[in-house]
Design a protein around this motif. Sequence first.
Motif, short mmCIF file in Angstrom:
data_model
loop_
_atom_site.label_atom_id
_atom_site.label_comp_id
_atom_site.label_asym_id
_atom_site.label_seq_id
_atom_site.Cartn_x
_atom_site.Cartn_y
_atom_site.Cartn_z
N GLN A 22 0.79 -1.15 0.14
CA GLN A 22 -0.11 0.32 0.01
C GLN A 22 0.42 1.17 -0.06
O GLN A 22 0.27 1.76 -0.43
CB GLN A 22 -0.71 -0.45 1.47
N GLU A 23 1.88 1.61 0.61
CA GLU A 23 2.64 2.22 1.33
C GLU A 23 3.57 2.96 -0.66
O GLU A 23 3.34 3.90 -0.96
CB GLU A 23 4.35 2.26 1.88
N LEU A 65 2.54 1.79 -3.75
CA LEU A 65 1.53 2.54 -4.55
C LEU A 65 1.28 3.68 -4.65
O LEU A 65 0.80 4.25 -5.01
CB LEU A 65 0.22 1.41 -4.39
N LYS A 66 0.84 3.62 -2.98
CA LYS A 66 0.26 5.54 -2.68
C LYS A 66 1.29 6.25 -3.61
O LYS A 66 1.10 7.40 -3.79
CB LYS A 66 0.23 5.62 -1.37
N GLN A 67 3.07 5.54 -3.33
CA GLN A 67 3.88 6.53 -3.63
C GLN A 67 3.99 6.62 -5.41
O GLN A 67 4.15 8.03 -5.91
CB GLN A 67 5.30 5.78 -3.29
N GLN A 68 3.19 5.40 -5.57
CA GLN A 68 3.49 5.71 -7.64
C GLN A 68 2.31 6.52 -7.80
O GLN A 68 1.12 5.64 -9.28
CB GLN A 68 3.37 4.23 -7.78
N LYS A 69 0.64 6.51 -7.31
CA LYS A 69 0.02 7.43 -7.66
C LYS A 69 -0.38 8.08 -8.72
O LYS A 69 0.45 8.98 -8.85
CB LYS A 69 -0.22 8.93 -6.68
N VAL A 119 -5.72 2.01 -2.28
CA VAL A 119 -4.65 1.90 -3.07
C VAL A 119 -4.56 2.11 -4.53
O VAL A 119 -3.46 2.35 -4.67
CB VAL A 119 -3.46 1.42 -2.25
N TYR A 144 -5.76 3.57 -8.03
CA TYR A 144 -6.70 4.77 -8.86
C TYR A 144 -6.54 4.50 -9.73
O TYR A 144 -5.58 4.42 -10.69
CB TYR A 144 -4.93 5.64 -8.08
#
Length: 194
Positions: free
Chosen positions: A136-137, A139-143, A192, A194
Amino acid sequence: MSITGTPASYLGALTRVAMHESGGNPRAINLWDSNAKAGHPSKGLMQTIDSTFNAYKLPGLGDIWNPVANAVAAIRYMNARYGSISNVPGVRSAKYVGYKNGGRKRGNDPVLVGENGPELADLPDGTQIHNTNKTQELLKQQKGNISINFSPVINIKIDGGTGTTESNIDRAVRAALERAFKDFIPIINSGVAY
C-alpha cells in the motif's frame, strides 16, 4: 478448471476444497454425515451427492467418480450457489499464510500469494514479495503511475439448438463478465489503486 472457465487464480482454493472434502481421493465416499443418513452419500474428489452432481454435470462428464467430472460439477455448483468460488464459506474463511508477511521467493516453482484468496505467481528466484502495508505504501507513492488491467478470459461452448440465440449468448457473456468483475472489484476498491 479450463472446462468451466475458472481462472487459474482459484487453483489454491479448489485444491483446499478437494483436500478438505476428500483428502484428494477421487474414490472417497462419506457414509456417516446427514447426507449419508438420508441415503445420499457424498462421493468423489469434491464430495458431491448424486442429485447435485446430476444437476451440474456437463455432457460427456457423467461419472461422479471421475475426478474431472466431479470437479466440473462441483465448480458449477459453487458458482451457481455462491456466485463465485471466493464466496464459498470454507474458502472465504480460510487463513492463508504463504507470503502474507512478505519475503523473498526461493526456487523457480510458482507460488501462491494473496491474503484475500490465492493468487498464483510465477516469479523468478529471489523476487521480493512485499506485505500488504509495504505494498500500500509503494502504491500510494506511485499514485497516477499504476496501471490496472482487467482482461478476463471467457470460454463459450455452443452446442446448437434453441439456447444459442444471439441474445442468450450475449446474456451468458455479460454474466461471465459480471462474475469476473465481482472478483476484480476488491482490488480496485482497496483504497490504493487509482
